[in-house]
Design an enzyme around this catalytic site. Structure first.
Site, PDB file in Angstrom:
ATOM      1  N   CYS A  48     -25.731   2.545  25.795  1.00 24.45           N
ATOM      2  CA  CYS A  48     -25.640   3.870  25.202  1.00 24.45           C
ATOM      3  C   CYS A  48     -26.927   4.233  24.451  1.00 24.45           C
ATOM      4  O   CYS A  48     -27.931   4.503  25.093  1.00 24.45           O
ATOM      5  CB  CYS A  48     -24.397   3.978  24.326  1.00 24.45           C
ATOM      6  SG  CYS A  48     -23.847   5.686  24.181  1.00 24.45           S
ATOM      7  N   ASP A  58       0.848  -1.194   0.000  1.00 29.00           N
ATOM      8  CA  ASP A  58       0.000   0.000   0.000  1.00 29.00           C
ATOM      9  C   ASP A  58       0.883   1.244   0.000  1.00 29.00           C
ATOM     10  O   ASP A  58       1.864   1.308   0.747  1.00 29.00           O
ATOM     11  CB  ASP A  58      -0.856   0.089   1.277  1.00 29.00           C
ATOM     12  CG  ASP A  58      -1.889  -1.020   1.383  1.00 29.00           C
ATOM     13  OD1 ASP A  58      -2.111  -1.699   0.362  1.00 29.00           O
ATOM     14  OD2 ASP A  58      -2.440  -1.202   2.485  1.00 29.00           O
ATOM     15  N   LYS A  97       9.065 -24.749   0.647  1.00 24.52           N
ATOM     16  CA  LYS A  97       9.049 -23.862  -0.509  1.00 24.52           C
ATOM     17  C   LYS A  97       8.999 -22.398  -0.047  1.00 24.52           C
ATOM     18  O   LYS A  97       9.765 -21.548  -0.515  1.00 24.52           O
ATOM     19  CB  LYS A  97       7.819 -24.191  -1.359  1.00 24.52           C
ATOM     20  CG  LYS A  97       7.873 -23.630  -2.737  1.00 24.52           C
ATOM     21  CD  LYS A  97       6.797 -24.279  -3.573  1.00 24.52           C
ATOM     22  CE  LYS A  97       6.670 -23.593  -4.906  1.00 24.52           C
ATOM     23  NZ  LYS A  97       5.495 -24.063  -5.645  1.00 24.52           N
ATOM     24  N   THR A 144       2.447 -15.299  -0.934  1.00 25.08           N
ATOM     25  CA  THR A 144       3.356 -15.055   0.189  1.00 25.08           C
ATOM     26  C   THR A 144       4.739 -14.665  -0.326  1.00 25.08           C
ATOM     27  O   THR A 144       5.357 -13.708   0.155  1.00 25.08           O
ATOM     28  CB  THR A 144       3.446 -16.316   1.074  1.00 25.08           C
ATOM     29  OG1 THR A 144       2.171 -16.523   1.644  1.00 25.08           O
ATOM     30  CG2 THR A 144       4.483 -16.173   2.168  1.00 25.08           C
ATOM     31  N   ARG A 194     -22.958  11.871  22.644  1.00 21.92           N
ATOM     32  CA  ARG A 194     -23.127  13.309  22.714  1.00 21.92           C
ATOM     33  C   ARG A 194     -24.368  13.677  23.550  1.00 21.92           C
ATOM     34  O   ARG A 194     -24.384  14.660  24.249  1.00 21.92           O
ATOM     35  CB  ARG A 194     -23.310  13.844  21.281  1.00 21.92           C
ATOM     36  CG  ARG A 194     -22.703  15.204  21.033  1.00 21.92           C
ATOM     37  CD  ARG A 194     -22.872  15.637  19.579  1.00 21.92           C
ATOM     38  NE  ARG A 194     -22.082  14.865  18.631  1.00 21.92           N
ATOM     39  CZ  ARG A 194     -20.774  15.028  18.422  1.00 21.92           C
ATOM     40  NH1 ARG A 194     -20.111  15.926  19.104  1.00 21.92           N
ATOM     41  NH2 ARG A 194     -20.133  14.292  17.535  1.00 21.92           N
ATOM     42  N   HIS A 214     -20.353   2.428  27.930  1.00 26.85           N
ATOM     43  CA  HIS A 214     -20.102   1.228  27.116  1.00 26.85           C
ATOM     44  C   HIS A 214     -19.338   0.175  27.923  1.00 26.85           C
ATOM     45  O   HIS A 214     -18.110   0.110  27.849  1.00 26.85           O
ATOM     46  CB  HIS A 214     -19.285   1.602  25.874  1.00 26.85           C
ATOM     47  CG  HIS A 214     -20.053   2.392  24.870  1.00 26.85           C
ATOM     48  ND1 HIS A 214     -20.789   1.806  23.869  1.00 26.85           N
ATOM     49  CD2 HIS A 214     -20.218   3.723  24.727  1.00 26.85           C
ATOM     50  CE1 HIS A 214     -21.365   2.745  23.138  1.00 26.85           C
ATOM     51  NE2 HIS A 214     -21.024   3.920  23.634  1.00 26.85           N
ATOM     52  N   GLU A 270     -19.005  -2.807  27.371  1.00 24.50           N
ATOM     53  CA  GLU A 270     -18.377  -3.829  26.521  1.00 24.50           C
ATOM     54  C   GLU A 270     -16.874  -3.627  26.352  1.00 24.50           C
ATOM     55  O   GLU A 270     -16.142  -4.558  26.049  1.00 24.50           O
ATOM     56  CB  GLU A 270     -19.061  -3.890  25.150  1.00 24.50           C
ATOM     57  CG  GLU A 270     -18.896  -2.675  24.237  1.00 24.50           C
ATOM     58  CD  GLU A 270     -19.962  -1.606  24.437  1.00 24.50           C
ATOM     59  OE1 GLU A 270     -20.565  -1.556  25.527  1.00 24.50           O
ATOM     60  OE2 GLU A 270     -20.177  -0.806  23.500  1.00 24.50           O
TER      61      GLU A 270
HETATM   62  N1  GLN Z   1     -26.202   8.716  19.255  1.00 27.35           N
HETATM   63  C1  GLN Z   1     -26.224   8.727  20.677  1.00 27.35           C
HETATM   64  C2  GLN Z   1     -25.449   9.905  21.266  1.00 27.35           C
HETATM   65  O1  GLN Z   1     -24.643  10.485  20.606  1.00 27.35           O
HETATM   66  C3  GLN Z   1     -25.709   7.402  21.237  1.00 27.35           C
HETATM   67  C4  GLN Z   1     -24.268   7.167  20.982  1.00 27.35           C
HETATM   68  C5  GLN Z   1     -23.854   5.748  21.192  1.00 27.35           C
HETATM   69  O2  GLN Z   1     -24.693   4.858  21.276  1.00 27.35           O
HETATM   70  N2  GLN Z   1     -22.568   5.488  21.239  1.00 27.35           N
HETATM   71  O3  GLN Z   1     -25.637  10.259  22.391  1.00 27.35           O
END
Ligand code: GLN
Length: 535
Positions: free
Chosen positions: A381, A147, A223, A191, A462, A507, A509
């Site tokens: 979220c 690239d 190889k 490769t 946000r 979040h 996760e």
């Molecule tokens: N769109 C929503 C916000 O900005 C939720 C964002 C999200 O789920 N990460 O608050």
């Protein structure tokens, strides 16, 4: 500190990030301290502004950096702590070079890729060398060898390895060995050509990790060894995993990759202790129970768009000796056919994060179905925001309730921007990002799940819960179970009159690991398991 550089050849999506992370797992289990970082050759300053269709998930770090999803693999597979210094993009490099040029730092010189751009890349490596507390720093280079935008990075690494001297740096090239059905054989040519490309720019990889759908026979390995100038025992096979990505460390260890790495870097370490990891993988491969979980989202054509969410779900379920039959449901389909058509018979409903109006009513309908049918619900979220909207509309008499993200004119903006916030400024890195304190309400499900009064979780959004509607919603039965004390921001909600309905503005996760599932996902998995047993 020693350095490992992981490059990729032939095609993208070979799982370089996973390979880097899995090597980290094995090296840590040999008692070594491992750091991981990623270079991304694209010109975005960070992936925060990229659509999930382009890039998959944006992974958020503790310090609020929006980074490549491979950093998620690094944090899940190892105990490394990552910061914004651990993901360098070409956009950041050029931003810095241009800033210096404008300031006059280059003293009238012509500013060029070599040495100014390459120096900037080496600076980051040297900075990490001084500040990262580890024995080995693994750096993955995004993109594919050949690239154009990757060239300055590879050139910088070539110079860096030369400057460090022999035995300090190791290049591992992850490449593809395809099986061509018509010929009935594995092909080594791609490769050969991608290694030739690397050698053209002065990099001779010492180890090749060959991704393949089939076992690579000795003849093919020989190889590859001959044509690529790599010893035959350094031609490592990494077959597609059958069950779970957490098999990869075990596979690489069987191929003696960790041994080779130590040999090349002149390091000694005790043998790898992977017993716990083997147990964990065993549980993932053959769990005792099963649950059906529906994830209602919209970026479903992109397998990596919800990477951390699905991983966190698998971690939590396997902790309960449970496998997940994950149904990915397009929220827009729910709008067309109704929630029942998709959600009947599931043991859990999960609505992950998201942006933009498309599919929003489908998500709200999914929440309503989970709430009314008493199916465990986890909202993340946007998944919390739609839960609040649904609750406001159905139970608090605010028929027109919405988020001002989707209906700026709504009379009942239960989710909204805070005073002083604007939706119209710069889009990059302007959300509420990174780790924030949250105080949990005693007696809530969230409190029970965490077993703590205070937690810290990562954010990327946000819009916020609108405190002007808080009293109305609480009176109607919504429980606020988590608050960020500065500004009194609602971080967690739940519905008491329900087996398990929890949603959070953050979040969770991003903090789940296979050997340490996240408490909220664990609570959700347990509730789903109970639901499956009862139905
Ligand atoms: N769109 C929503 C916000 O900005 C939720 C964002 C999200 O789920 N990460 O608050």
């Amino acid at each position: 500190m020693k350095y490992i550089f992981i490059t990729g050849g032939v095609i993208s999506s070979l799982g370089k990030g996973l390979t880097a992370a899995a090597l980290g797992t094995v090296l840590e289990r040999r008692g070594l301290k491992v750091g991981l970082m990623k270079f991304d050759p694209y010109l975005n300053v960070d992936p925060g502004t990229m659509s999930p269709y382009q890039h998959g998930e944006v992974y958020v770090l503790e310090d609020g950096a929006e980074t490549d999803l491979d950093l998620g693999h690094y944090e899940r597979f190892t105990s490394c702590h990552l910061t914004r210094r651990h993901n360098l993009t070409a956009g950041q490099v050029y931003e810095e070079v241009l800033r210096k040029e404008r300031r006059g730092d280059y003293l009238g010189k012509t500013v060029q890729v070599i040495p100014h751009v390459t120096n900037e890349i080496k600076n980051r490596l040297n900075h990490m060398g001084q500040h990262e507390d580890c024995d080995i720093l693994i750096t993955e280079i995004g993109g594919t060898t050949g690239d154009i935008e990757g060239l300055p990075f590879l050139e910088a690494l070539r110079q860096f390895a030369l400057e460090k001297g022999p035995g300090q740096c190791l290049f591992i090239h992850v490449t593809l060995v395809p099986f061509i059905k018509a010929a009935g054989e594995l092909k080594s040519k791609p490769t050969q050509q991608s290694v030739a490309k690397l050698r053209e720019i002065g990099i001779q990889p010492q180890i090749l990790v060959c991704r393949s759908e089939h076992p690579i026979d000795l003849e093919t390995r020989q190889k590859i060894s001959n044509f690529c100038n790599v010893s035959v025992d350094a031609v490592i096979e990494e077959q597609d995993v059958k069950h779970t990505i957490y098999e990869v460390p075990l596979m690489l260890h069987r191929e003696r990759l960790d041994e080779l790495v130590l040999l090349h870097l002149g390091l000694k370490a005790p043998p790898a202790d992977l017993k716990d990891w083997e147990k964990l993988v065993g549980r993932m491969i053959s769990p005792k129970h099963r649950v059906k979980v529906a994830m209602v989202g919209k970026y479903l054509g992109v397998p990596d768009a919800y990477k951390s969410v699905t991983e966190a779900l698998f971690h939590a379920a396997s902790g309960e000796d449970t496998g997940v039959d994950l149904m990915k449901i397009d929220a827009e389909e729910i709008e067309k056919q109704g929630a029942e058509a998709f959600l009947k018979g599931v043991d859990g409903v999960l609505v992950p994060g998201g942006f933009g109006e498309r599919g929003i009513e489908g998500k709200i309908a999914a929440v309503q179905y989970a709430r009314e049918k008493k199916i465990p619900y986890l909202g993340l979220c946007l998944g919390m925001q739609v839960a609040v909207i649904e609750f406001a509309r159905s139970l608090a008499g605010l028929k027109k309730a919405h988020s001002s993200e989707f209906d700026p004119q709504t009379k009942d903006p239960v989710i909204t921007l805070l005073p002083g916030q604007s939706a119209n400024g710069d889009k990059g890195a302007t959300m509420r990002l990174g780790s924030y304190l949250c105080q949990l309400t005693a007696g809530s499900l969230a409190h029970k799940a965490y077993g703590k009064n205070e937690i810290k979780e990562r954010h990327r959004h946000r819009y916020e819960f609108n405190n002007l509607h808080r009293e109305t919603l609480e009176k109607a039965g919504l429980r606020i179970s988590g608050i960020h004390p500065k500004g009194n921001l609602v971080e967690c909600i739940e519905i008491p009159d329900h087996p398990w309905f929890v949603a959070c503005q953050f979040h969770p996760e991003f903090r789940s690991k296979p050997d340490a599932p996240h408490p909220l996902f664990r609570g959700f998995a347990q509730a789903a398991h109970l639901h499956a047993q009862a139905n």
